[in-house]
Design a protein around this motif. Structure first.
Motif, PDB file in Angstrom:
ATOM      1  N   GLU A 108      26.945  27.086   6.083  1.00  0.00           N
ATOM      2  CA  GLU A 108      26.287  26.257   5.077  1.00  0.00           C
ATOM      3  C   GLU A 108      27.128  25.018   4.825  1.00  0.00           C
ATOM      4  OE1 GLU A 108      23.341  26.573   3.180  1.00  0.00           O
ATOM      5  OE2 GLU A 108      22.829  28.054   4.720  1.00  0.00           O
ATOM      6  N   CYS A 109      26.506  23.851   4.912  1.00  0.00           N
ATOM      7  CA  CYS A 109      27.250  22.589   4.807  1.00  0.00           C
ATOM      8  C   CYS A 109      26.528  21.599   3.908  1.00  0.00           C
ATOM      9  CB  CYS A 109      27.447  21.965   6.190  1.00  0.00           C
ATOM     10  SG  CYS A 109      28.466  22.934   7.323  1.00  0.00           S
ATOM     11  N   VAL A 110      27.245  20.569   3.502  1.00  0.00           N
ATOM     12  CA  VAL A 110      26.663  19.409   2.829  1.00  0.00           C
ATOM     13  C   VAL A 110      27.258  18.150   3.445  1.00  0.00           C
ATOM     14  CG1 VAL A 110      26.235  20.570   0.624  1.00  0.00           C
ATOM     15  CG2 VAL A 110      28.414  19.395   1.005  1.00  0.00           C
ATOM     16  N   LEU A 111      26.566  17.042   3.249  1.00  0.00           N
ATOM     17  CA  LEU A 111      27.036  15.732   3.686  1.00  0.00           C
ATOM     18  C   LEU A 111      27.376  14.900   2.458  1.00  0.00           C
ATOM     19  CD1 LEU A 111      24.216  15.137   6.299  1.00  0.00           C
ATOM     20  CD2 LEU A 111      26.639  15.430   6.884  1.00  0.00           C
ATOM     21  N   CYS A 112      28.458  14.143   2.529  1.00  0.00           N
ATOM     22  CA  CYS A 112      28.863  13.250   1.435  1.00  0.00           C
ATOM     23  C   CYS A 112      29.092  11.848   1.985  1.00  0.00           C
ATOM     24  CB  CYS A 112      30.144  13.741   0.758  1.00  0.00           C
ATOM     25  SG  CYS A 112      29.985  15.329  -0.081  1.00  0.00           S
ATOM     26  N   TYR A 113      28.527  10.853   1.309  1.00  0.00           N
ATOM     27  CA  TYR A 113      28.736   9.455   1.678  1.00  0.00           C
ATOM     28  C   TYR A 113      29.887   8.915   0.837  1.00  0.00           C
ATOM     29  CZ  TYR A 113      27.634   4.563   2.807  1.00  0.00           C
ATOM     30  OH  TYR A 113      27.688   3.256   3.242  1.00  0.00           O
ATOM     31  N   TYR A 114      30.949   8.457   1.510  1.00  0.00           N
ATOM     32  CA  TYR A 114      32.118   7.919   0.817  1.00  0.00           C
ATOM     33  C   TYR A 114      32.127   6.400   0.938  1.00  0.00           C
ATOM     34  CZ  TYR A 114      36.914   7.378  -0.843  1.00  0.00           C
ATOM     35  OH  TYR A 114      38.034   7.017  -1.561  1.00  0.00           O
ATOM     36  N   SER A 115      32.125   5.720  -0.198  1.00  0.00           N
ATOM     37  CA  SER A 115      32.155   4.261  -0.239  1.00  0.00           C
ATOM     38  C   SER A 115      33.596   3.773  -0.336  1.00  0.00           C
ATOM     39  CB  SER A 115      31.353   3.742  -1.437  1.00  0.00           C
ATOM     40  OG  SER A 115      31.625   2.374  -1.685  1.00  0.00           O
ATOM     41  N   ASP A 116      34.023   2.978   0.643  1.00  0.00           N
ATOM     42  CA  ASP A 116      35.388   2.451   0.609  1.00  0.00           C
ATOM     43  C   ASP A 116      35.550   1.449  -0.528  1.00  0.00           C
ATOM     44  OD1 ASP A 116      38.077   2.030   1.987  1.00  0.00           O
ATOM     45  OD2 ASP A 116      37.277  -0.014   1.989  1.00  0.00           O
ATOM     46  N   ALA A 117      34.517   0.653  -0.789  1.00  0.00           N
ATOM     47  CA  ALA A 117      34.610  -0.347  -1.855  1.00  0.00           C
ATOM     48  C   ALA A 117      34.785   0.302  -3.216  1.00  0.00           C
ATOM     49  CB  ALA A 117      33.373  -1.243  -1.847  1.00  0.00           C
ATOM     50  N   ALA A 122      36.596  26.228  -6.317  1.00  0.00           N
ATOM     51  CA  ALA A 122      35.757  25.767  -5.205  1.00  0.00           C
ATOM     52  C   ALA A 122      34.589  26.712  -4.904  1.00  0.00           C
ATOM     53  CB  ALA A 122      36.614  25.551  -3.962  1.00  0.00           C
ATOM     54  N   PRO A 123      34.797  28.032  -4.871  1.00  0.00           N
ATOM     55  CA  PRO A 123      33.643  28.913  -4.614  1.00  0.00           C
ATOM     56  C   PRO A 123      32.573  28.841  -5.692  1.00  0.00           C
ATOM     57  CG  PRO A 123      35.719  30.078  -4.254  1.00  0.00           C
ATOM     58  CD  PRO A 123      36.054  28.793  -4.929  1.00  0.00           C
ATOM     59  N   ARG A 124      32.919  28.287  -6.837  1.00  0.00           N
ATOM     60  CA  ARG A 124      31.953  28.121  -7.924  1.00  0.00           C
ATOM     61  C   ARG A 124      31.371  26.713  -7.944  1.00  0.00           C
ATOM     62  NH1 ARG A 124      35.707  31.897  -9.277  1.00  0.00           N
ATOM     63  NH2 ARG A 124      34.998  33.671 -10.531  1.00  0.00           N
ATOM     64  N   SER A 125      31.531  26.009  -6.819  1.00  0.00           N
ATOM     65  CA  SER A 125      30.948  24.663  -6.624  1.00  0.00           C
ATOM     66  C   SER A 125      31.602  23.599  -7.488  1.00  0.00           C
ATOM     67  CB  SER A 125      29.425  24.677  -6.853  1.00  0.00           C
ATOM     68  OG  SER A 125      28.795  25.483  -5.889  1.00  0.00           O
ATOM     69  N   TYR A 126      32.918  23.739  -7.731  1.00  0.00           N
ATOM     70  CA  TYR A 126      33.677  22.673  -8.375  1.00  0.00           C
ATOM     71  C   TYR A 126      34.519  21.956  -7.316  1.00  0.00           C
ATOM     72  CZ  TYR A 126      32.507  24.646 -12.928  1.00  0.00           C
ATOM     73  OH  TYR A 126      31.832  25.099 -14.039  1.00  0.00           O
ATOM     74  N   VAL A 127      34.594  20.647  -7.458  1.00  0.00           N
ATOM     75  CA  VAL A 127      35.340  19.807  -6.524  1.00  0.00           C
ATOM     76  C   VAL A 127      36.447  19.093  -7.294  1.00  0.00           C
ATOM     77  CG1 VAL A 127      35.186  17.875  -4.905  1.00  0.00           C
ATOM     78  CG2 VAL A 127      33.269  19.455  -5.146  1.00  0.00           C
ATOM     79  N   LYS A 128      37.637  19.045  -6.710  1.00  0.00           N
ATOM     80  CA  LYS A 128      38.718  18.289  -7.344  1.00  0.00           C
ATOM     81  C   LYS A 128      38.420  16.798  -7.205  1.00  0.00           C
ATOM     82  CE  LYS A 128      42.741  17.344  -5.557  1.00  0.00           C
ATOM     83  NZ  LYS A 128      44.092  17.445  -4.966  1.00  0.00           N
ATOM     84  N   ILE A 136      30.710   9.087   6.376  1.00  0.00           N
ATOM     85  CA  ILE A 136      29.955  10.252   5.922  1.00  0.00           C
ATOM     86  C   ILE A 136      30.690  11.491   6.403  1.00  0.00           C
ATOM     87  CG2 ILE A 136      27.800  11.537   6.115  1.00  0.00           C
ATOM     88  CD1 ILE A 136      26.388   8.807   6.504  1.00  0.00           C
ATOM     89  N   GLY A 137      31.042  12.355   5.465  1.00  0.00           N
ATOM     90  CA  GLY A 137      31.794  13.561   5.789  1.00  0.00           C
ATOM     91  C   GLY A 137      30.893  14.784   5.817  1.00  0.00           C
ATOM     92  N   LEU A 138      31.201  15.688   6.705  1.00  0.00           N
ATOM     93  CA  LEU A 138      30.539  16.988   6.767  1.00  0.00           C
ATOM     94  C   LEU A 138      31.470  18.016   6.128  1.00  0.00           C
ATOM     95  CD1 LEU A 138      28.188  18.795   7.879  1.00  0.00           C
ATOM     96  CD2 LEU A 138      29.613  19.139   9.919  1.00  0.00           C
ATOM     97  N   TYR A 139      30.970  18.737   5.134  1.00  0.00           N
ATOM     98  CA  TYR A 139      31.778  19.686   4.364  1.00  0.00           C
ATOM     99  C   TYR A 139      31.137  21.071   4.384  1.00  0.00           C
ATOM    100  CZ  TYR A 139      33.906  15.530   2.184  1.00  0.00           C
ATOM    101  OH  TYR A 139      34.545  14.337   1.948  1.00  0.00           O
ATOM    102  N   LYS A 140      31.979  22.093   4.422  1.00  0.00           N
ATOM    103  CA  LYS A 140      31.482  23.446   4.182  1.00  0.00           C
ATOM    104  C   LYS A 140      31.163  23.591   2.691  1.00  0.00           C
ATOM    105  CE  LYS A 140      31.765  25.755   8.146  1.00  0.00           C
ATOM    106  NZ  LYS A 140      32.828  26.748   8.377  1.00  0.00           N
ATOM    107  N   VAL A 141      30.084  24.289   2.374  1.00  0.00           N
ATOM    108  CA  VAL A 141      29.778  24.585   0.973  1.00  0.00           C
ATOM    109  C   VAL A 141      30.956  25.354   0.376  1.00  0.00           C
ATOM    110  CG1 VAL A 141      28.299  25.951  -0.548  1.00  0.00           C
ATOM    111  CG2 VAL A 141      27.284  24.553   1.250  1.00  0.00           C
ATOM    112  N   GLY A 142      31.424  24.880  -0.786  1.00  0.00           N
ATOM    113  CA  GLY A 142      32.615  25.464  -1.394  1.00  0.00           C
ATOM    114  C   GLY A 142      33.877  24.697  -1.053  1.00  0.00           C
TER     115      GLY A 142
END
Length: 463
Positions: free
Chosen positions: A411-420, A85-91, A365-371
């Motif tokens: 530091e944050c990012v936003l992600c749009y999650y599509s239910d469909a 995660a600290p290297r900007s990988y997401v499961k 839309i989720g608010l996430y901490k970077v990492g």
């Protein structure tokens, strides 16, 4: 005419993008994870992977531990997520069947282009009722190309080579996906088959095998490797490719050593742990698409890693380059924070559909901490429909209450999650959220502010 065709083909090859895939298979023999997986994941390599796919077998699954792992991440998953995660990988996805565990990670930049993610499992142990043997898989669309990763733990012992092939065929036949273009594993354009496949070295005696290993004359053992032998007989196996076994057999070692089995059983070394792949040959109805959007696979590395000794197996690493032309070059949604964000004021998100997409009442839309570690690891979320403030043909404005913004910022990012689509279809650039001035004035930052970092239950959304 031929020159024009060759020129067009060359142009298409030039347009292809290259992606690096790092794969690991390891029978961990119920051991706890090591403190450091730098060598396992090649974290210091000059070129970082775009994708990590890690398949483990015999992860400890005693009743108490297994039940706790269903509530909390198991120790192996936690270590890998905390490392990557600290290297900007997401499961992207994970699936577990007792001791079988499969995890897929991607760089954050690729997250909006990984879609149609589904996971399945098949039990083959003890007449198909017990999950000590079997297969777990994750299938996904990567820039429009259908990939499937299958982690297996097949029947053990020297005399069960045919049973191992039967189990593999059973897994291929029984796993089904909710995907019209690829309802079965074999329908995917690219399949990786890996795990503790348990194939042994036949006929050669112990002394000869160990002498070949000591002299690094591995090629003298290949002809009696059961998987190599079975491939000559089985049409399905023949479709799978594998790099040369130019590394020591990975089974069986004394624990905490590089010494092959010195117990009374003195099991013969074998390449039980393997990584194979199959690129589907062109079929008439899909030939045009595959010509327009080529996909090529090149193996860069296939080796064992002798540094790890907590198990009686050594991990096997495969590094691949995927060359493909993207079927989807842009995200479905662009989103960004509207102005500056602070924990002391309500905020707005702006998003714009870039391609036709039907927004569902369950999109968020989720608010996430970077990492952040996975899609479920958000700080807070806002409903796309319920919290909509204003919209035009091009832009939609969505409200976020200050009560949901982390008090200490970051530091944050936003992600749009599509239910469909059941996936993230847009990720914002990183931006700064200012911490609460009120909390700072009251002496709550930064020492004891952890308790005030507001989070919400994730399980109700992603279960």
């Amino acid at each position: 005419m031929m020159e024009e065709t060759e020129e067009l083909s060359g142009r298409k090859r030039d347009e292809a993008d290259s992606f690096r895939l790092h794969m690991v298979t390891w029978n961990v023999a119920t051991a706890d994870p090591p403190d450091d997986v730098t060598l396992l994941l090649h974290l210091n390599a000059p070129k970082s992977p775009d994708l990590y796919v890690i398949g483990l077998q015999e992860v400890y699954s005693g009743p108490v531990r297994f039940m706790s792992d269903r509530v909390f991440d198991d120790s192996w998953s936690k270590l890998l997520m905390d490392t990557l995660a600290p290297r900007s990988y997401v499961k992207v996805s994970s699936i577990r069947l007792q001791g079988l565990l499969l995890l897929c990670f991607c760089k954050l930049q690729h997250l909006p282009f990984i879609r149609d993610v589904q996971a399945r499992y098949t039990r083959t142990g003890i007449y198909g009722y017990w999950g000590n043997k079997g297969g777990v898989s994750v299938r996904l669309s990567f820039y429009g190309h259908m990939l499937c990763f299958l982690n297996c733990h097949l029947a053990a012992h020297m005399d069960y080579a045919s049973e191992r092939v039967d189990e593999f065929q059973c897994i291929l036949d029984t796993q089904a996906f909710d995907c019209p273009k690829a309802p079965r594993i074999s329908d995917h354009r690219l399949v990786f088959w890996f795990g503790d496949l348990n194939f042994r070295i036949q006929d050669h005696g112990m002394h000869f095998v160990r002498s070949c290993i000591a002299e690094q004359s591995y090629h003298l053992l290949w002809s009696q490797d059961q998987l190599t032998m079975m491939k000559k007989k089985d049409r399905v196996l023949q479709e799978f490719e594998e790099g040369p076994l130019d590394f020591p057999p990975t089974y069986k070692f004394d624990l905490n050593s590089d010494i092959y089995d010195s117990s009374g059983k003195k099991r013969k070394p074998a390449w039980t742990d393997r990584i194979l792949w199959r690129l589907r040959p062109n079929e008439e109805e899909e030939e045009e698409e595959e010509e327009e959007y080529p996909l090529r696979v090149r193996q860069e590395l296939y080796t064992s890693n002798m540094e790890y000794s907590c198990s009686d197996h050594k991990p096997v690493i495969g590094v691949f380059t995927l060359e493909l032309r993207k079927m989807c070059a842009g995200p479905l949604v662009r989103l960004q924070p509207d102005g500056d964000w602070s924990a002391d004021m309500d905020a707005m998100v702006l998003y714009s559909p870039l391609q036709p997409i039907t927004a569902s009442p369950w999109d968020w839309i989720g608010l996430y901490k970077v990492g952040f570690t996975s899609v479920s690891d958000y700080i807070t979320y806002t409903w796309v429909k319920d919290d909509e403030v204003a919209s035009s043909e091009e832009v939609v404005q969505v409200y976020v209450s200050k009560e949901e913004i982390p008090v200490r910022g970051g530091e944050c990012v936003l992600c749009y999650y599509s239910d469909a689509l059941q996936c993230v279809v847009g990720v914002s650039e990183a931006f700064k959220v200012q911490g609460s001035k009120v909390a700072s004035e009251e002496g709550l930052m930064p020492g004891n502010i952890d308790a005030l970092d507001r989070t919400v239950s994730r399980e109700d959304l992603l279960d």
